[in-house]
Scaffold this active site. Structure first.
Site, short mmCIF file in Angstrom:
data_model
loop_
_atom_site.label_atom_id
_atom_site.label_comp_id
_atom_site.label_asym_id
_atom_site.label_seq_id
_atom_site.Cartn_x
_atom_site.Cartn_y
_atom_site.Cartn_z
N GLN A 102 0.84 -1.24 0.27
CA GLN A 102 -0.25 0.02 -0.32
C GLN A 102 1.28 1.39 0.33
OE1 GLN A 102 -2.61 1.32 3.40
NE2 GLN A 102 -3.99 1.13 2.41
N TYR A 182 -6.84 10.90 4.05
CA TYR A 182 -5.00 10.29 3.73
C TYR A 182 -5.02 12.06 2.52
CZ TYR A 182 -3.50 7.62 7.82
OH TYR A 182 -4.53 7.55 8.96
N ARG A 229 -7.61 2.41 -3.40
CA ARG A 229 -8.66 2.44 -1.98
C ARG A 229 -9.38 3.54 -1.84
NH1 ARG A 229 -7.83 0.29 4.09
NH2 ARG A 229 -9.33 -1.26 3.93
N GLY A 322 -9.60 -6.97 8.41
CA GLY A 322 -8.21 -6.14 9.00
C GLY A 322 -8.21 -6.78 10.39
C1 LIG Z 1 -4.42 -1.55 13.37
C2 LIG Z 1 -5.33 -1.16 12.39
C3 LIG Z 1 -4.31 0.03 10.98
C4 LIG Z 1 -4.45 0.46 10.58
N1 LIG Z 1 -3.98 0.76 9.08
C5 LIG Z 1 -3.94 0.70 8.04
C6 LIG Z 1 -4.11 0.94 6.95
O1 LIG Z 1 -1.93 1.35 6.88
N2 LIG Z 1 -4.16 1.85 5.54
C7 LIG Z 1 -5.13 1.92 5.55
O2 LIG Z 1 -5.80 1.79 4.31
N3 LIG Z 1 -6.25 1.21 6.63
C8 LIG Z 1 -5.62 0.40 7.69
N4 LIG Z 1 -7.10 0.21 8.39
C9 LIG Z 1 -8.37 0.15 8.62
C10 LIG Z 1 -8.25 -1.45 7.87
O3 LIG Z 1 -8.01 -1.63 6.43
C11 LIG Z 1 -9.60 -1.59 8.08
O4 LIG Z 1 -10.11 -0.68 6.37
C12 LIG Z 1 -10.29 -1.75 9.53
O5 LIG Z 1 -9.75 -2.30 10.57
C13 LIG Z 1 -12.03 -2.32 9.07
O6 LIG Z 1 -11.46 -3.48 8.33
P1 LIG Z 1 -11.77 -4.48 9.81
O7 LIG Z 1 -13.43 -4.34 9.70
O8 LIG Z 1 -11.60 -6.25 8.72
O9 LIG Z 1 -10.91 -4.92 10.83
C14 LIG Z 1 -6.25 -0.16 9.91
C15 LIG Z 1 -6.70 -0.70 10.67
C16 LIG Z 1 -6.73 -1.21 11.73
C17 LIG Z 1 -7.06 -1.64 13.09
#
Ligand SMILES: Cc1cc2nc3c(=O)[nH]c(=O)nc-3n(C[C@H](O)[C@H](O)[C@H](O)COP(=O)(O)O)c2cc1C
Length: 370
Positions: A102, A182, A229, A322
């Site tokens: 990413q 972002y 994304r 995630g």
């Molecule tokens: C610890 C953490 C770090 C994350 N870092 C990023 C990231 O670097 N880039 C991004 O697009 N989303 C990031 N996200 C968002 C996740 O990609 C995802 O959209 C979010 O956790 C919701 O999905 P989930 O319900 O399956 O966890 C992060 C989420 C978490 C929990």
């Protein structure tokens, strides 16, 4: 193992084939705590542990020193970083996994502490009134510097260089992080982009920085290895306040993305409850599936059941997980045998070291049955 679960069917993604439709969502984990901000052997282990995913998308990785906004995040702009990522990629490939990186620029979600006192870059000088996590802990964000045309060009070149570096490291593709408040998202949003030149004003102008960057990136790597994304209904978090123009803006972007032969479009369902905001979409996959003709990846709050359902209903091709992937390195194997999933520990999301990173165990059938 033969299964009729939609999540566990293979999928053709551009020139490559994924062994299943379970994707590890990009997640910042702040373990690159070395002077180079390079991936380490711990990253190799972490990602290899998760290589049974159909596709891994790495944590956001800054495309330049200016792009950074959090401590200990890895970059993809220096030789040491490329070398570190190459080890990760090789190890994931050795386990028959696929991995995209990413590409990230946080824009105004940064702090002068990361830039020798200089202001972070943004479309306009509008403070997101958020917190930046620096080496001295949380600090208030500042009024950023409105990007000049030179800054815009330089930043686009940084994405191009990062994409080239990603190819050199052997990644199967890149995901452009145009989501979650972002830099690109800051250009899309009316409150963060008050420019009066070609990069602000109309919806088309607000999308210009993104599409120009995409065009430049696709000039140096195969288009079908580029993912994008977006988080259309993001509201009240990451400095983004949605407006009546928000969904029309994303409709425009998504429809225009049909002109590209992308690897995929990665969308997130709303991160917060937006059901009382009539100008936002509450069901992103349903809204965008008819509009987008390429591969559609959906994310946010899915479990095994809802992931299988969204594919079965035809509203998405791939599901990105995630937090479940933080605590279940063997998520695919668990889905295959319908095993319970482990809870994640939020306290170790962004800490350093192995705890909460590489020490989540695989499911142990015997231990569970004993
Ligand atoms: C610890 C953490 C770090 C994350 N870092 C990023 C990231 O670097 N880039 C991004 O697009 N989303 C990031 N996200 C968002 C996740 O990609 C995802 O959209 C979010 O956790 C919701 O999905 P989930 O319900 O399956 O966890 C992060 C989420 C978490 C929990």
């Amino acid at each position: 193992m033969k299964t009729d679960q939609p999540l566990l069917q293979s999928f053709k993604l551009g020139a490559t084939t994924l062994k299943n439709r379970v994707v590890m969502a990009p997640m910042t984990r702040s373990r690159a705590d070395n002077p180079e901000n390079a991936p380490t052997d711990m990253h190799v282990e972490y990602y290899t542990q998760r290589a049974s995913a159909g596709l891994i998308i790495t944590e956001g990785s800054q495309v330049s020193p200016q792009a950074v906004g959090y401590i200990h995040t890895p970059g993809i702009h220096s030789a040491a970083q490329v070398a570190g990522w190459k080890k990760v990629v090789d190890a994931v490939h050795a386990e028959d996994g696929k991995i995209f990186i990413q590409l990230w620029h946080v824009g105004r979600m940064s702090h002068p502490d990361f830039h020798n006192g200089d202001k972070p870059l943004a479309p306009s000088a509008v403070n997101p009134i958020a917190k930046a996590f620096t080496s001295e802990g949380f600090k208030n964000t500042v009024e950023p510097k409105a990007m000049t045309l030179e800054d815009i060009q330089q930043t686009q070149e940084d994405f191009v260089t990062a994409a080239k570096n990603a190819m050199e490291a052997g990644f199967d593709g890149v995901e452009i992080h145009s989501s979650n408040g972002y830099l690109f998202h800051q250009f899309f949003n009316k409150n963060s982009n008050v420019r009066t030149d070609n990069y602000g004003g109309s919806i088309e102008n607000k999308a210009r920085f993104f599409f120009e960057t995409l065009d430049k990136v696709k000039a140096v790597m195969p288009e079908n290895k580029i993912g994008v994304r977006l988080n259309p209904s993001l509201n009240g978090v990451f400095g983004i306040d949605a407006t009546e123009e928000t969904i029309p803006t994303f409709d425009y972007i998504v429809e225009r993305l049909n002109n590209y032969d992308l690897a995929y479009l990665h969308l997130s369902e709303p991160f917060t409850d937006v059901s009382d905001i009539d100008f936002l979409e509450t069901e992103i996959a349903k809204h965008y599936r008819p509009k987008y003709h390429g591969n559609l990846m959906i994310n946010a709050n899915f479990d095994q059941e809802s992931g299988n359902a969204v594919i079965k209903e035809g509203n998405a091709d791939l599901v990105a997980y995630g937090k479940l992937y933080i605590s279940n390195p063997d998520l695919v194997e668990r889905f295959a045998i319908k095993a319970p999933t482990a809870e994640w520990d939020q306290d170790t999301f962004y800490t350093q070291g192995e705890k909460g990173y590489t020490d989540y165990p695989k499911y142990n059938v015997q231990a569970q049955e004993a």
